[in-house]
Design an enzyme around this catalytic site. Structure first.
Site, PDB file in Angstrom:
ATOM      1  CG  HIS A   1       7.043 -17.287   2.467  1.00 59.08           C
ATOM      2  ND1 HIS A   1       5.941 -18.051   2.142  1.00 59.08           N
ATOM      3  CD2 HIS A   1       6.762 -16.713   3.661  1.00 59.08           C
ATOM      4  CE1 HIS A   1       5.039 -17.939   3.105  1.00 59.08           C
ATOM      5  NE2 HIS A   1       5.513 -17.133   4.027  1.00 59.08           N
TER       6      HIS A   1
ATOM      7  CG  ASP B   1      16.615 -18.426   3.188  1.00 58.41           C
ATOM      8  OD1 ASP B   1      15.645 -18.660   2.418  1.00 58.41           O
ATOM      9  OD2 ASP B   1      16.553 -18.594   4.405  1.00 58.41           O
TER      10      ASP B   1
ATOM     11  NE  ARG C   1       4.127  -8.498   3.317  1.00 59.36           N
ATOM     12  CZ  ARG C   1       3.183  -8.188   4.195  1.00 59.36           C
ATOM     13  NH1 ARG C   1       2.026  -7.668   3.803  1.00 59.36           N
ATOM     14  NH2 ARG C   1       3.359  -8.428   5.475  1.00 59.36           N
TER      15      ARG C   1
ATOM     16  CB  THR D   1      16.596 -27.675   2.841  1.00 58.54           C
ATOM     17  OG1 THR D   1      16.486 -28.865   2.067  1.00 58.54           O
ATOM     18  CG2 THR D   1      15.761 -27.822   4.103  1.00 58.54           C
TER      19      THR D   1
ATOM     20  CD1 TRP E   1      10.664  -6.390   5.049  1.00 62.40           C
ATOM     21  CD2 TRP E   1      10.249  -4.867   3.465  1.00 62.40           C
ATOM     22  NE1 TRP E   1      11.592  -6.540   4.045  1.00 62.40           N
ATOM     23  CE2 TRP E   1      11.356  -5.629   3.069  1.00 62.40           C
ATOM     24  CE3 TRP E   1       9.821  -3.834   2.639  1.00 62.40           C
ATOM     25  CZ2 TRP E   1      12.045  -5.392   1.874  1.00 62.40           C
ATOM     26  CZ3 TRP E   1      10.494  -3.598   1.457  1.00 62.40           C
ATOM     27  CH2 TRP E   1      11.588  -4.374   1.068  1.00 62.40           C
ATOM     28  CB  ILE E   2       9.414  -5.583  10.677  1.00 61.88           C
ATOM     29  CG1 ILE E   2      10.533  -6.008  11.622  1.00 61.88           C
ATOM     30  CG2 ILE E   2       8.140  -5.358  11.455  1.00 61.88           C
ATOM     31  CD1 ILE E   2      11.896  -5.800  11.085  1.00 61.88           C
ATOM     32  NE  ARG E   3       4.829  -9.271  12.636  1.00 64.05           N
ATOM     33  CZ  ARG E   3       3.857 -10.128  12.889  1.00 64.05           C
ATOM     34  NH1 ARG E   3       2.609  -9.743  12.700  1.00 64.05           N
ATOM     35  NH2 ARG E   3       4.105 -11.322  13.355  1.00 64.05           N
ATOM     36  CG  HIS E   4       7.817 -11.212   5.671  1.00 65.05           C
ATOM     37  ND1 HIS E   4       7.276 -12.272   4.993  1.00 65.05           N
ATOM     38  CD2 HIS E   4       7.013 -10.168   5.403  1.00 65.05           C
ATOM     39  CE1 HIS E   4       6.213 -11.865   4.320  1.00 65.05           C
ATOM     40  NE2 HIS E   4       6.037 -10.588   4.556  1.00 65.05           N
ATOM     41  NE  ARG E   5       7.455 -14.600  12.725  1.00 60.98           N
ATOM     42  CZ  ARG E   5       6.519 -15.434  13.136  1.00 60.98           C
ATOM     43  NH1 ARG E   5       6.342 -15.613  14.423  1.00 60.98           N
ATOM     44  NH2 ARG E   5       5.760 -16.091  12.300  1.00 60.98           N
TER      45      ARG E   5
END
Lengths: 310, 310, 310, 310
Positions: B226, B220, B231, B89, B110-114
Site C-alpha cells: 500500500h 507487513d 509512494r 489478511t 513517510w510517517i503519515r503511513h500509520r
C-alpha cells in the site's frame, strides 16, 4: 486430540527441514517451532514464525548498524529500562506468528485485540470439524455471587452431571444437524443425492460457541505482552488464560530478557491511584489510616490492602 | 557518503555470520540483507529483518499445517486471486524491517503511513550528523503552473546556481550554529569549557528540513505494498519515490509472486468511476461520446482519455 | 500573534451560529468551541468538534438504549471503575477534533501517536507563513549533565543572548531565502517575472524545525488521555507539554468525570515493579530495607524513594 | 420484534430532547437519530451519535479556520476530487456511532474491520435474550456448486421445511438449556434454589451462532465507506449486506456529497488490471482480442467481459 495423523506428519516433516539465514535466530524458540502445544481439550498453540530476538529490541532502540550492544548485561539493562519507562516502539520491532485452534467463544474475546493480523479458517468456504470444548470437571465453576463476571466454587454432583450431559448432547446434536443441512456425509459424499444442501455460510449458524475454529494470529512483541498482561491475568476467563499461559512460555523461549522484564514490571507489579499512593505514604510515616479517613471507597480500600497484603 | 567506515565494517561483519533456522527463508533477500542500498545523496535503505515468503501468504490463506501448496504454480495462482479480489489478511502475515536514512521532510511524508512500527534516532538524546540533502541538478524543478503540488521543467542557469548556493550555505550555517549552541566541537569536546551548552532537544530546532534523520521502520507485506502504491506513483514527490523504487526491488527479492501480482493488479492497473465505465462501454459499442455528452467533467474526461491512451 | 484579523473574524462569525441537535452536548466545551487557545509564541489549540460526553461513556459501557444511568453519582462511580480496571473501549466512544498550530519539531513528536486522524497543512501545495518559535528566556535550558534527554538550569547572560541571536537570525534568513527560491514576494507577486521559482515541495526544505505548521487532529477520549499521560508528564519536552496542559483543560470541560478519574488513576498514581512492591511491603512490616538488600538497582531505588517521598 | 416496550419508550423519550450546539449539524440524520432501523428478523441499526458533515471534510482538507468553502458547488467538487484521488485523511475527520443488534455469526465477520471502536454486550456479565436469527424463506439458499463461498438457488419443499425445523428446534433447545444451566427462570428467579447455577461465562457456550448480540460500533467516515464497499458488495453474505444497505441510507442522510462520490467512484466503478487495461485499449483500437490472445486467464477474461457487459 488436537491433531489428525496427517497434520502431525506434516508438522514433523516441516520440522526436519532447515536452512541457513543471516537473520537473528532464537534457538530456544526454534526448538519448538511448528509444534502443536496442547491447550484445553482439542485446542493448541503453534509458533509458526518469528522475527527478531532480545538483541533486536536493543538494536532498534539504538537505531544501530549492528546487533545489540557489546555486552549481554547491557542488553538486559537497557531492556529493563525501556520496560520500566514504558517505551513501546523498540518492543514493536519483533514479531511473532501463531497458529491457534480455539473455541469460538474464546476467539470472540481474543479478536478484541485489534493490533494484530488475523486470518481465520472460513466456515463460509469450508466445513468445520466435529470438535467442541467441554470443560474438565475442575473448571465447571458456578456463577460468582459477588462478581457478575466471575466464577465461584466448582459445580459437583448431579448439577455438574446435568451440565455435562446438556453441553455434550446439544453440541453433538448441533453438529449432526449441521451435516444434515449441508447434505454432507462423514465421507464427504452427499447424504442424499436428490438434495442440494444448505449454503455453508448459513448452515454454520447452527453450531454453538464451544465449537473449535482456528486462525493464524500475528502480532509484535509489545502487543503480545499487552495481550498477555490482560489474558494471563487472574481476572481473565480461565479458557483464554489457558492459551495465554502457554504463550507466556513461548515468550520466554523467544526473548528471555523481555520476558523477565515483563514479569517484573507488568505482571508482578501494581498500580496505585493518587489517593492510594497517599495512603501508602501515610502508612510508611507511621500514621494510622483506615478506609473512612483514606478517601478511598470500601472496594478500593479492599483492593489496596490486598495488593499490600495487609 | 551514506556510511562511515565503522558502520560499513559493522555491516560487513554482520553479513559474514549465519545460523540455521527452521523458518521460511527468502534466498534472494538474504543476499542483500543488511546492505545499505544508496538513495539520494546521503540516504539509504537497509533490509535488516523479514518474516515469511510467498508460501507464507498461501499458508495463512489456507490456515494450513504445512507450507504453501503442493505446486508452485498453484501458489502463484492463489496469490493472484487474493490480490485481484483485494483479500488483505493473508498478505499481512509477512513482515519486513528496514533501517532507513532519509531527509526530515521525506520522513514527515513517510510517517503519515500509520500501520507501521517506527523507532527514530532521537535528536533529544543524541547529536545529528552534518548531513543534508541537496538535489542533483536534474531534480531541481520549477513550481508547476497547472498543478499546485507538482513540478515543472528543471531550473537552469543563474536561477539554479542561486538556489544551490542558498541551500548549501544555509544548511552549513544552520549546522555550524547548531554545534555552537550545543557548545560541542567536532571532536566531541566542549568548544568553550565555561559554557553550559543549550539542551539538545532545543538546539535541534535550528536545523532545516533537508537534514538527514534515520529510523527503523517495520511493516507487513500488505501495508508495504500500500505504501509503495502511493509512494512509487508518478504523483509522489521525487525524493520519497526514490526510496519507494529501491524498496520495490527488495519486494521482488522477498516475495516475487506477490511483487508480480502487485504490479499487475495495483501499479499497472486503473480504476474507472461509474460514469467512466459507462463511457468505455459506449465506446466499445461504437457509440460516439465526447466530454459534453459523457457526464464527466473536463478534467475527469482528460484523465480517462489518458488512461485509455486516446 | 497566532491569528490574523481575518482568521479571528471567521472564528467569531462561526461562534455566533448555533443549531438544535438531539445529540449529547457538553456545555462547558461549547463555551470555548472554535476559540484559539494560545500556546507558545505563535501556536494555538482550537477544539473544532466533539462527540459524546461523560454519559456517553456510561451508555457505551452498558450498551444501553438510553443515556447514562439514572443517577449522576452512578455515572461517576462507573467511570472510576472503568478507569481503575483499565477498561478502554467505553472511553473510545467519545471523539474530539482539534485544530493545532505548532512548531514542526513538536509536530514530529506528536505524530508518533498513531491512533489519531491527522490532516496537515501541505507545504507541497501552499506557502508557509513567516512564523517560527523562539523560546521565552525562562525556557532556554542547558543540556542536562545527568540525563541525556533532559534539561538543566536556564541559560543566562552572553550565552543566552548568543543563542537567541542565532535562532532568530537563522530563522529569518531561512524564510527570506525560502521566498527568494520560490520567487514569491510578500504580496504574492513574483519577485522577478523572468524567473520560474523553485517547486514548493523543494523550497520548504530550507525552513528550520522551529517553523510553525498546523493540522486538524482528531482522536477518541481514550487515546487523548493516553496522549496526555505521556505529554503532560514531567519527562515530556516543555514545548509539547505546553500543548498538553491546554488540552487537559479542554478535557475537563468536555468530560469532567473522566478528567477527574484520569487525574486520580493515571496522572497522579504510580506503578510499582514486583520488586518495588516487595520493598513497600517490607517497609510497611517494619523491616529495614536498603538499596543493597532490596534487589533494586541504585537508579530504581532512587526512583522508588522519590515516588514514596522518603 | 427488535425492541421491547421499555426500550422503545426510552428511545422515544430521548428523541423528544434537544439542545443548542455550535457544532456542525446534519439535519437529515438528526431526523432518524436514535431510531431502531430494523434489519433481519430481530436486528437493528441505530445511529446514536455523529460528528461532522460534508463541510467538515472540506474544512479538514483545507485546514481552515471557518467551515467549508464559500459555495456548495465547490464543496461537492472538492469532495469528488478527494474521493477520485483516494485522499483518505479528510474523510477520517467525521465520525459516526451506531448501536447494532446482530446475529453472532454476522458479528464475527463485522469485527474483522479493525479500524473501529467497539463495545459489545457482555455474556460473561449478563444473560442473553432468547432471540435468534431464522432466515426468511427467500434467503434459504443452497450451496453454490461453482463458488465455494457462494449461494445458489433458494431451497424449497421438504428440504427447506426440514432446515427450518432444525434451525428453530435446535436454537430453542439451546436457549432452554442455557437457562437451565444458569438455573435462571424467565422471571429472573432461580429455577431451583438448591442449585448454584453455572457461571455465565461458561453457560453461553451452549448458544448457537444465530443468537443475537449487540454492540456500540463507532468509526470514521473513511472507514465506514471502506466497510460498506466490502459489505454492501454483491459478494458479501446476504445477512451482513442487509446491515450495510441500511447503513448506506444513513450515510446518505449524514454526508450526501460524500455518499454520491462514494457511489460514483467506489461502488459503481471498476478496477482493471494492467493486462485487462491493455485488452480494453486493443478493443477500442478495433483489434480483435479473445481470451487466448489476451494474456488473461479464463476466469479473469469472464470477469472482465462481465464488467464491460460484453
Amino acid at each position: 486430540m488436537p491433531l489428525s495423523t496427517d497434520q502431525a506428519a506434516e508438522i514433523d516433516r516441516l520440522r526436519t527441514e532447515s536452512a541457513s539465514t543471516r537473520r537473528a535466530v532464537a534457538p530456544a524458540l526454534e526448538e519448538i517451532l511448528y509444534q502443536a502445544l496442547p491447550v484445553l481439550d482439542h485446542g493448541f498453540v503453534r509458533v509458526v514464525d518469528y522475527m527478531g530476538d532480545d538483541a533486536a529490541v536493543v538494536q532498534a532502540a539504538r537505531v544501530s548498524y549492528g546487533r545489540g550492544t557489546k555486552k549481554v548485561s547491557e542488553d538486559r539493562g537497557l531492556i529493563n529500562y525501556l520496560m520500566r519507562h514504558r517505551h513501546t516502539t523498540p518492543f514493536e520491532m519483533c514479531e511473532i506468528k501463531y497458529h491457534v485452534k480455539l473455541p469460538i467463544f474464546v476467539a470472540r474475546q481474543w479478536i478484541r485485540h485489534r493490533t494484530a493480523n488475523v486470518n481465520e479458517y472460513s466456515a463460509r468456504y469450508s466445513i468445520l470439524d466435529n470438535e467442541f470444548y467441554i470443560p474438565r470437571p475442575e473448571h465447571l465453576a458456578a456463577q460468582s455471587k459477588t462478581n457478575r463476571q466471575g466464577r465461584d466454587a466448582v459445580l459437583a454432583g448431579p448439577e455438574a452431571e446435568r451440565v455435562f450431559e446438556l453441553l455434550k448432547r446439544d453440541s453433538a446434536l448441533a453438529y449432526e444437524h449441521y451435516l444434515e443441512m449441508l447434505n454432507e456425509g462423514e465421507d464427504g459424499a452427499p447424504l442424499d443425492p436428490g438434495r442440494s444442501g444448505l449454503a455453508r455460510e448459513l448452515a454454520r449458524m447452527n453450531l454453538s460457541l464451544n465449537f473449535y475454529t482456528q486462525w493464524y494470529w500475528k502480532t509484535d512483541l509489545y502487543n503480545l505482552m499487552h495481550f498477555l498482561s490482560l489474558r494471563a491475568d487472574a481476572h481473565a476467563q480461565y479458557e483464554i488464560r489457558a492459551y495465554a499461559d502457554v504463550m507466556l512460555d513461548t515468550l520466554k523461549r523467544w526473548t528471555p530478557f523481555c520476558h523477565d522484564a515483563f514479569m517484573e514490571y507488568r505482571m508482578g507489579g501494581a498500580s496505585l491511584s493518587r489517593t492510594g499512593l497517599a495512603v501508602v505514604k501515610k502508612m510508611l510515616a507511621g500514621e494510622s489510616v483506615d478506609q473512612k479517613s483514606s478517601g478511598l471507597s470500601a472496594r478500593e480500600w479492599r483492593e489496596l490492602m490486598a495488593v499490600l497484603e495487609r
